[in-house]
Structures are given as structure tokens and as C-alpha cells.
Design a protein around this motif. Structure first.
Motif, PDB file in Angstrom:
ATOM      1  N   CYS A  70      64.574 -17.893  27.899  1.00 38.20           N
ATOM      2  CA  CYS A  70      63.380 -17.250  27.328  1.00 38.20           C
ATOM      3  C   CYS A  70      63.717 -16.187  26.287  1.00 38.20           C
ATOM      4  O   CYS A  70      64.886 -15.815  26.113  1.00 38.20           O
ATOM      5  CB  CYS A  70      62.571 -16.624  28.467  1.00 38.20           C
ATOM      6  SG  CYS A  70      63.488 -15.491  29.513  1.00 38.20           S
ATOM      7  N   ASP A  71      62.640 -15.709  25.654  1.00 38.00           N
ATOM      8  CA  ASP A  71      62.780 -14.659  24.623  1.00 38.00           C
ATOM      9  C   ASP A  71      61.704 -13.584  24.869  1.00 38.00           C
ATOM     10  O   ASP A  71      60.820 -13.353  24.040  1.00 38.00           O
ATOM     11  CB  ASP A  71      62.657 -15.244  23.215  1.00 38.00           C
ATOM     12  CG  ASP A  71      61.322 -15.936  22.949  1.00 38.00           C
ATOM     13  OD1 ASP A  71      60.912 -16.002  21.759  1.00 38.00           O
ATOM     14  OD2 ASP A  71      60.659 -16.391  23.908  1.00 38.00           O
ATOM     15  N   PRO A  72      61.761 -12.938  26.041  1.00 35.07           N
ATOM     16  CA  PRO A  72      60.658 -12.049  26.469  1.00 35.07           C
ATOM     17  C   PRO A  72      60.473 -10.833  25.553  1.00 35.07           C
ATOM     18  O   PRO A  72      61.361  -9.985  25.458  1.00 35.07           O
ATOM     19  CB  PRO A  72      61.075 -11.601  27.866  1.00 35.07           C
ATOM     20  CG  PRO A  72      62.537 -11.837  27.972  1.00 35.07           C
ATOM     21  CD  PRO A  72      62.885 -12.908  26.996  1.00 35.07           C
TER      22      PRO A  72
ATOM     23  N   GLY B  68      64.585 -14.513  19.735  1.00 37.14           N
ATOM     24  CA  GLY B  68      63.298 -15.158  19.388  1.00 37.14           C
ATOM     25  C   GLY B  68      62.280 -14.072  19.108  1.00 37.14           C
ATOM     26  O   GLY B  68      62.426 -13.317  18.151  1.00 37.14           O
ATOM     27  N   ASN B  69      61.341 -13.936  20.023  1.00 35.76           N
ATOM     28  CA  ASN B  69      60.328 -12.876  19.833  1.00 35.76           C
ATOM     29  C   ASN B  69      61.002 -11.535  19.488  1.00 35.76           C
ATOM     30  O   ASN B  69      60.525 -10.781  18.652  1.00 35.76           O
ATOM     31  CB  ASN B  69      59.508 -12.699  21.107  1.00 35.76           C
ATOM     32  CG  ASN B  69      58.578 -13.871  21.351  1.00 35.76           C
ATOM     33  OD1 ASN B  69      58.005 -14.428  20.410  1.00 35.76           O
ATOM     34  ND2 ASN B  69      58.450 -14.295  22.613  1.00 35.76           N
ATOM     35  N   VAL B  70      62.062 -11.277  20.230  1.00 38.44           N
ATOM     36  CA  VAL B  70      62.827 -10.029  20.021  1.00 38.44           C
ATOM     37  C   VAL B  70      64.322 -10.350  20.008  1.00 38.44           C
ATOM     38  O   VAL B  70      64.739 -11.402  20.496  1.00 38.44           O
ATOM     39  CB  VAL B  70      62.550  -8.983  21.137  1.00 38.44           C
ATOM     40  CG1 VAL B  70      61.157  -8.374  20.995  1.00 38.44           C
ATOM     41  CG2 VAL B  70      62.760  -9.581  22.524  1.00 38.44           C
TER      42      VAL B  70
ATOM     43  N   ASP C 101      54.286 -13.282  26.647  1.00 37.62           N
ATOM     44  CA  ASP C 101      53.924 -14.432  27.479  1.00 37.62           C
ATOM     45  C   ASP C 101      55.113 -14.928  28.296  1.00 37.62           C
ATOM     46  O   ASP C 101      54.939 -15.480  29.388  1.00 37.62           O
ATOM     47  CB  ASP C 101      53.271 -15.552  26.649  1.00 37.62           C
ATOM     48  CG  ASP C 101      54.107 -16.026  25.472  1.00 37.62           C
ATOM     49  OD1 ASP C 101      54.945 -15.267  24.977  1.00 37.62           O
ATOM     50  OD2 ASP C 101      53.907 -17.181  25.069  1.00 37.62           O
ATOM     51  N   ASP C 102      56.348 -14.679  27.791  1.00 38.93           N
ATOM     52  CA  ASP C 102      57.539 -14.983  28.605  1.00 38.93           C
ATOM     53  C   ASP C 102      57.541 -14.112  29.857  1.00 38.93           C
ATOM     54  O   ASP C 102      57.840 -14.568  30.964  1.00 38.93           O
ATOM     55  CB  ASP C 102      58.815 -14.683  27.824  1.00 38.93           C
ATOM     56  CG  ASP C 102      58.922 -15.429  26.515  1.00 38.93           C
ATOM     57  OD1 ASP C 102      58.157 -15.087  25.593  1.00 38.93           O
ATOM     58  OD2 ASP C 102      59.729 -16.362  26.437  1.00 38.93           O
ATOM     59  N   PHE C 103      57.168 -12.833  29.672  1.00 38.42           N
ATOM     60  CA  PHE C 103      57.114 -11.875  30.794  1.00 38.42           C
ATOM     61  C   PHE C 103      56.176 -12.413  31.872  1.00 38.42           C
ATOM     62  O   PHE C 103      56.504 -12.429  33.066  1.00 38.42           O
ATOM     63  CB  PHE C 103      56.600 -10.533  30.252  1.00 38.42           C
ATOM     64  CG  PHE C 103      56.585  -9.381  31.215  1.00 38.42           C
ATOM     65  CD1 PHE C 103      55.550  -9.241  32.131  1.00 38.42           C
ATOM     66  CD2 PHE C 103      57.586  -8.427  31.213  1.00 38.42           C
ATOM     67  CE1 PHE C 103      55.522  -8.174  33.016  1.00 38.42           C
ATOM     68  CE2 PHE C 103      57.573  -7.345  32.085  1.00 38.42           C
ATOM     69  CZ  PHE C 103      56.537  -7.215  32.994  1.00 38.42           C
TER      70      PHE C 103
ATOM     71  N   ALA D 187      62.475 -23.958  29.145  1.00 42.89           N
ATOM     72  CA  ALA D 187      62.858 -23.291  27.894  1.00 42.89           C
ATOM     73  C   ALA D 187      61.600 -22.816  27.183  1.00 42.89           C
ATOM     74  O   ALA D 187      60.790 -23.625  26.737  1.00 42.89           O
ATOM     75  CB  ALA D 187      63.639 -24.254  27.006  1.00 42.89           C
ATOM     76  N   ILE D 188      61.436 -21.487  27.117  1.00 50.62           N
ATOM     77  CA  ILE D 188      60.202 -20.951  26.537  1.00 50.62           C
ATOM     78  C   ILE D 188      60.460 -20.060  25.321  1.00 50.62           C
ATOM     79  O   ILE D 188      59.632 -19.229  24.947  1.00 50.62           O
ATOM     80  CB  ILE D 188      59.360 -20.210  27.596  1.00 50.62           C
ATOM     81  CG1 ILE D 188      60.191 -19.206  28.385  1.00 50.62           C
ATOM     82  CG2 ILE D 188      58.717 -21.225  28.534  1.00 50.62           C
ATOM     83  CD1 ILE D 188      59.389 -18.429  29.446  1.00 50.62           C
ATOM     84  N   GLY D 189      61.639 -20.246  24.744  1.00 50.12           N
ATOM     85  CA  GLY D 189      61.975 -19.574  23.486  1.00 50.12           C
ATOM     86  C   GLY D 189      62.535 -20.613  22.526  1.00 50.12           C
ATOM     87  O   GLY D 189      62.503 -21.822  22.804  1.00 50.12           O
ATOM     88  N   PRO D 190      63.057 -20.173  21.379  1.00 46.84           N
ATOM     89  CA  PRO D 190      63.764 -21.107  20.493  1.00 46.84           C
ATOM     90  C   PRO D 190      64.878 -21.806  21.276  1.00 46.84           C
ATOM     91  O   PRO D 190      65.415 -21.257  22.226  1.00 46.84           O
ATOM     92  CB  PRO D 190      64.328 -20.179  19.411  1.00 46.84           C
ATOM     93  CG  PRO D 190      63.382 -19.011  19.397  1.00 46.84           C
ATOM     94  CD  PRO D 190      62.972 -18.812  20.832  1.00 46.84           C
TER      95      PRO D 190
ATOM     96  N   ASN E 252      51.013 -18.685  26.083  1.00 45.13           N
ATOM     97  CA  ASN E 252      51.621 -20.017  26.021  1.00 45.13           C
ATOM     98  C   ASN E 252      52.564 -20.307  27.187  1.00 45.13           C
ATOM     99  O   ASN E 252      52.454 -21.341  27.845  1.00 45.13           O
ATOM    100  CB  ASN E 252      52.429 -20.159  24.728  1.00 45.13           C
ATOM    101  CG  ASN E 252      51.625 -19.892  23.482  1.00 45.13           C
ATOM    102  OD1 ASN E 252      50.861 -20.748  23.055  1.00 45.13           O
ATOM    103  ND2 ASN E 252      51.743 -18.698  22.909  1.00 45.13           N
ATOM    104  N   ASP E 253      53.510 -19.407  27.432  1.00 46.38           N
ATOM    105  CA  ASP E 253      54.648 -19.737  28.285  1.00 46.38           C
ATOM    106  C   ASP E 253      54.359 -19.992  29.763  1.00 46.38           C
ATOM    107  O   ASP E 253      54.979 -20.889  30.355  1.00 46.38           O
ATOM    108  CB  ASP E 253      55.718 -18.640  28.163  1.00 46.38           C
ATOM    109  CG  ASP E 253      56.325 -18.597  26.772  1.00 46.38           C
ATOM    110  OD1 ASP E 253      56.834 -17.537  26.385  1.00 46.38           O
ATOM    111  OD2 ASP E 253      56.288 -19.632  26.079  1.00 46.38           O
ATOM    112  N   PRO E 254      53.433 -19.256  30.393  1.00 49.87           N
ATOM    113  CA  PRO E 254      53.227 -19.487  31.834  1.00 49.87           C
ATOM    114  C   PRO E 254      52.834 -20.926  32.176  1.00 49.87           C
ATOM    115  O   PRO E 254      53.077 -21.389  33.296  1.00 49.87           O
ATOM    116  CB  PRO E 254      52.112 -18.504  32.193  1.00 49.87           C
ATOM    117  CG  PRO E 254      52.193 -17.420  31.168  1.00 49.87           C
ATOM    118  CD  PRO E 254      52.646 -18.116  29.906  1.00 49.87           C
TER     119      PRO E 254
HETATM  120 CA    CA Z   1      58.604 -17.373  24.492  1.00 50.59          CA
END
Ligand code: CA
Ligand code: RIB
Length: 329
Positions: A11-13, A40-42, A16-18, A124-127, A242-244
Motif C-alpha cells: 500500500c501507499d497510505p 505513491g500517495n506519499v 483510503d489505504d488507512f 495491492a492498493i498502491g502503484p 477506493n481501497d477498502p
Molecule cells: Ca492506495
């Protein structure tokens, strides 16, 4: 209870990853073996800090967090801090956690975990940079992967980074392309076609407030910035989480439906960069490499999400959600 499902979350919290991590950690059916972080996000360092924050609030600091790729395979790294805030959690500035288990080499952890088991699902919820690097290092390990669920792409829905591209696949199109070309395991593509229907609205926030003010306080803190972004960007009241949905899908596969198809990711640097191209009519006669999700029962998702994260009674949710989610009888 049936055997717990082994899962690694990349993930890339990220707000929504959180929430996705929180849902996974509040679901006894899942055995979260580790969390891997991708730029990703950060940036990765901030992603590691944010993953530790959700482990702290769920009292699961026993779960290791692995730092991964600092940047995409080829493209310059572009974060999504305009959407998620500088800290990646909506400028909520939760205190950093110092007593977590932080390690390096996310791709090594992924491959070792897959090789040592035969029933691990990777969410997988990031790049897909970590996933691509791991596959490049040891594709044999991925032949033992039970399932690969990726939040990313768009089939018929418009993009969120361009008219056609979704952020995870746009941020690192080369990694996404590599994974879709080489994955030995069918990829469940949880794209914007289904995730756009998962909206955390003020009404749902108020329901959480009424039933669990402590959880509401955390969610309000991390989503205020996201609400503002959604209004400015898309005139949406609330925020798309998105991610959940990827986690909920593992808990209840009936929540979504779709079809198997051959998917390619556009890696030219033109206007289509990062687009997920779904060969719905099998123009190229390739075997399917993905299950593309097109339908979602958003009420069913929200019922599971709110019951797990905020411990709201299922009967109450059955009574309330159809009304507040605009699907009255
Ligand atoms: Ca994500
Ligand atoms: O496009 C949405 C996806 O990109 C989500 O996973 C969000 O967290 C970002 O990573």
C-alpha cells in the motif's frame, strides 16, 4: 471459524489505504502477515509512518512493516499529496509511532512469504512497483500466490489522473504493465468502475458519530481534507474510498462481479499513459490475465465496513443504510 486467510497488503497510505488496513485488521478472518509500502500517495518514509499509525490504533504493532520502492520503475515519481495531504492522512498530523517493527526490502518479504506458503493473497492498493520488482526477482514465488487483488485501472469509468488513467497505474505504468504481462496468478482488477460507487458521505459519517464517536473522530480527522478535495475536483459531497473494497472482496467475494479478460497497461508517455486497456471482445485472442470488476453492491460493502470498523449493529445497518445511501424502497 474457518481457517484464517493469509494476506500481505502492499500500500501507499494514503487515506483510503488507512481505512483498508483498518478494515483488514478488524477482520478476524484475515491473518495480516505483513504490510509493504510503496511510493505513491506519499513518499515511502511517510507511508511507513502512516501504516504504523493504523497498527497502533488497532493494537497490532506486532505486524511488520516493510519499506519498498522509493520511485516508479522508469517514470519520475509524482505523489498524490494534493489529494491526501502532505502527511498522507489529510493533514491530521497524528503522532508518529516509535515502537513498531520497521524493515526494508518489501519485495524480498513478499517473495519469501509467498515461497514459504501456498495460500497467501496479496492485496495491492498502491502503484505496482513493489509487485513488479518482486516478480522480476523471483517469478517462481508468485506461482504460489493464491490471489492478487489490485485496486487500479478503469474499464468504462473515466480516470482520476487523466481522462483515461487511474492513479496507481498512472503513477507507475511500467510496473503495472509488467505485472499484467507476467503475473502467473489471475489479477482481480478493482478499478474505478466499482470503487467510485463507494462514497463515504456526511450522512454515513454522522451515523458513525452516533454509534461510535471515537472511531468517528479518527475518520473525520483523516477525511476532512479528502472531502474538500472531492468537492473542488469532482463536486462530490463526501469522498470516494477506493481501497477498502479490495479487503471487503476478500471477506465476501459476492460484493462485486465482473468478467475475465486480457488487460494491458499503456506505457507510452502520451495522453493515454497508464490507461488500462480491457480487451472485452478478445480482439487479440489472448488468454485472460485479469478479472475486471464492473458491479458492486455498495450497501453490502458499507454494512461490512461499518460493522467491522465502528462495531455498528448489523440489524441497525440493514434498517438505516438503504435510506441514507439513497436506495430507499
Ligand atoms: Ca492506495
Ligand atoms: O486511484 C485511487 C488509488 O490511488 C487509491 O489506491 C489511492 O489510495 C491511490 O493509491
Amino acid at each position: 471459524m474457518n481457517k484464517r486467510k493469509k494476506v500481505v497488503i502492499d500500500c501507499d497510505p494514503g487515506i483510503d489505504d488507512f481505512l483498508a488496513l483498518w478494515l483488514a485488521l478488524r477482520s478476524p478472518e484475515l491473518d495480516v502477515m505483513g504490510i509493504t509500502i510503496v511510493a505513491g500517495n506519499v513518499p515511502v518514509e511517510q507511508g511507513v509512518k502512516n501504516a504504523l499509525k493504523v497498527l497502533k490504533i488497532t493494537n497490532r504493532l506486532d505486524i511488520p512493516v516493510y519499506a519498498g520502492a522509493q520511485k516508479p520503475l522508469k517514470k519520475p515519481y509524482i505523489s498524490a499529496q494534493d489529494t491526501h495531504g502532505e502527511d498522507g492522512l489529510g493533514e491530521s498530523d497524528f503522532e508518529d509511532v516509535t515502537n513498531g517493527i520497521c524493515r526494508q526490502n518489501a519485495s524480498e518479504f513478499l517473495n519469501k512469504t509467498l515461497m514459504a506458503n501456498s495460500d497467501v493473497t496479496v492485496i495491492a492498493i498502491g502503484p505496482l512497483t513493489n509487485i513488479a520488482i518482486a516478480m522480476q526477482k523471483d517469478i517462481q514465488a508468485w506461482k504460489k500466490c493464491k490471489a492478487l487483488i489490485s485496486m487500479g485501472g478503469a474499464f468504462k469509468s473515466y480516470g482520476n489522473c487523466s481522462p483515461v488513467a487511474e492513479y496507481n497505474y498512472w503513477c507507475d505504468p511500467d510496473a503495472a504493465s509488467y505485472v499484467y504481462k507476467h503475473s502467473p496468478v489471475l489479477i482481480t482488477m478493482v478499478g474505478l468502475d466499482v470503487t467510485r460507487k463507494i462514497v463515504l458521505t456526511p450522512n454515513i459519517l454522522e451515523l458513525i458519530q452516533q454509534e461510535n464517536s471515537e472511531v468517528a473522530s479518527v475518520i473525520r480527522k483523516i477525511t476532512r481534507f479528502y472531502f474538500d478535495f472531492h468537492w473542488k475536483q469532482e463536486k462530490v459531497i463526501g469522498c470516494v474510498i477506493n481501497d477498502p473494497l479490495t479487503v471487503a472482496l476478500l471477506l465476501d467475494p459476492e460484493i462485486c462481479s465482473g468478467f475475465k479478460s486480457y488487460v494491458q497497461i499503456n506505457t507510452d508517455s502520451g495522453i493515454g499513459n497508464g490507461q488500462s486497456i480491457v480487451d472485452e471482445k478478445s480482439f487479440y485472442h489472448h488468454d485472460a490475465n485479469a478479472k475486471v470488476l464492473t458491479q458492486v453492491d455498495s450497501i453490502k460493502f458499507m454494512k461490512l465496513f461499518l460493522n467491522r470498523i465502528a462495531e455498528i449493529d448489523l440489524g441497525l445497518l440493514d434498517q438505516i443504510l438503504p435510506a441514507i445511501m439513497g436506495e430507499k424502497d
